[in-house]
Every structure is written in structure tokens, then in C-alpha cells.
Design a protein around this motif. Structure first.
Motif, PDB file in Angstrom:
ATOM      1  N   ASN A  29       0.821  -1.208   0.000  1.00  0.00           N
ATOM      2  CA  ASN A  29       0.000   0.000   0.000  1.00  0.00           C
ATOM      3  C   ASN A  29       0.853   1.255   0.000  1.00  0.00           C
ATOM      4  N   THR A  30       1.946   1.251   0.735  1.00  0.00           N
ATOM      5  CA  THR A  30       2.849   2.396   0.766  1.00  0.00           C
ATOM      6  C   THR A  30       3.450   2.643  -0.609  1.00  0.00           C
ATOM      7  N   ASP A  31       3.908   1.591  -1.265  1.00  0.00           N
ATOM      8  CA  ASP A  31       4.513   1.732  -2.587  1.00  0.00           C
ATOM      9  C   ASP A  31       3.494   2.227  -3.607  1.00  0.00           C
ATOM     10  N   GLU A  32       2.296   1.687  -3.578  1.00  0.00           N
ATOM     11  CA  GLU A  32       1.245   2.111  -4.512  1.00  0.00           C
ATOM     12  C   GLU A  32       0.858   3.566  -4.271  1.00  0.00           C
ATOM     13  N   HIS A  33       0.729   3.959  -3.015  1.00  0.00           N
ATOM     14  CA  HIS A  33       0.392   5.338  -2.676  1.00  0.00           C
ATOM     15  C   HIS A  33       1.473   6.295  -3.164  1.00  0.00           C
ATOM     16  N   ASN A  34       2.725   5.950  -2.934  1.00  0.00           N
ATOM     17  CA  ASN A  34       3.831   6.815  -3.350  1.00  0.00           C
ATOM     18  C   ASN A  34       3.892   6.959  -4.858  1.00  0.00           C
ATOM     19  N   SER A 106      10.881   6.556   0.687  1.00  0.00           N
ATOM     20  CA  SER A 106      10.178   6.593   1.960  1.00  0.00           C
ATOM     21  C   SER A 106      10.461   5.315   2.720  1.00  0.00           C
ATOM     22  N   LYS A 107      10.217   5.372   4.001  1.00  0.00           N
ATOM     23  CA  LYS A 107      10.465   4.211   4.845  1.00  0.00           C
ATOM     24  C   LYS A 107       9.135   3.654   5.326  1.00  0.00           C
ATOM     25  N   ALA A 108       9.018   2.328   5.277  1.00  0.00           N
ATOM     26  CA  ALA A 108       7.852   1.635   5.813  1.00  0.00           C
ATOM     27  C   ALA A 108       8.314   0.798   6.990  1.00  0.00           C
ATOM     28  N   TYR A 109       7.560   0.847   8.049  1.00  0.00           N
ATOM     29  CA  TYR A 109       7.906   0.125   9.267  1.00  0.00           C
ATOM     30  C   TYR A 109       6.892  -0.982   9.507  1.00  0.00           C
TER      31      TYR A 109
END
Length: 138
Positions: A29-34, A106-109
Motif C-alpha cells: 500500500n505504501t509503494d502504490e500510494h507513493n 520513503s520508509k515503511a515500518y
């Protein structure tokens, strides 16, 4: 005794799989959003920074570099997730013909399940790169 150990193993594997599914869902989701945010913000900023006086004079499109950077950072910052840390690199801005290259990291945790009930914090760095050329649809 044998069947109770099998049931405990199934429960532990089920909980571990839920942790991994949640972790990979967050990363995806983070990658798609970015990537969508990068694409939309760059395209809109390019259209906002077109120099119409130059276009009327010569008939060619040209973007203003400073105006593009200002518009892109404003648009990206308005829609970016406030819970993540971003690093925006504007690699190249070519005014004529209008072309931009942007890289956003960006960083995802997430928590990774470790045996014996503890958890470990895992950090992933996601990098998206976007190259665009402004084309007039007319």
C-alpha cells in the motif's frame, strides 16, 4: 498429547502468517500510494508551470523550473502521509522540451514475528522514480 501439539503448531503458524500478510500489505500500500502520488503531483505541477508567454511567442512549450519545484513540493506535501518520512530528489528539470525526473524514497515500518512472543521492528526503504515529458494533447 500429539493432537494438542499439532493444534498449537497450527495456531502459531496462523498468527505468524497474519503478521506477514499485514507487513506485506503495508509495504504494498505504501509503494502504490507513493507511485500514484508522485505521478499525479508531477503531472499537475508541470501543467501549472507552463510558461504561456513563451508559448504564444514561439509556439513551443516551456516550463519554469522554480515554479515547477514549488508546485510539486506543495502538491506532494499536501497529499503525502504524515506518518512516513520522505526524501524527495528532483534529479532533472529540463525547461525546453519540458521533461522532469523525480525520485522519492520513503520508509515503511512493520513488526516481524519472532518466536517466543516477542516482535522485532523491520524497516523497508521504498524508492520510486518518475520520468515525464509534457506533451500537448492538441
Amino acid at each position: 498429547m500429539n493432537k494438542s501439539l499439532w493444534s498449537i503448531l497450527v495456531i502459531v503458524l496462523g498468527v505468524a502468517s497474519i503478521f506477514f500478510i499485514t507487513l506485506f500489505q503495508t509495504i504494498t500500500n505504501t509503494d502504490e500510494h507513493n507511485s500514484q502520488l508522485l505521478k499525479e503531483a508531477a503531472e499537475a505541477a508541470m501543467w501549472e508551470s507552463v510558461d504561456y508567454a513563451y508559448y504564444r511567442k514561439t509556439g513551443y512549450h516551456r516550463i519554469d523550473r522554480e515554479k515547477f519545484v514549488e508546485n510539486f513540493i506543495r502538491r506532494f506535501g499536501d497529499s503525502a502521509s504524515r506518518s512516513r518520512e520522505y526524501k524527495v530528489e528532483i534529479v532533472d528539470v529540463n525547461e525546453t522540451p519540458p521533461k522532469v525526473s523525480i525520485k522519492v524514497s520513503s520508509k515503511a515500518y512493520g513488526n516481524a514475528a519472532v518466536p517466543l512472543g516477542s516482535s522485532e521492528m523491520v524497516t523497508f526503504t521504498l524508492t520510486n522514480r518518475y520520468d515525464s515529458i509534457l506533451e500537448n494533447p492538441y
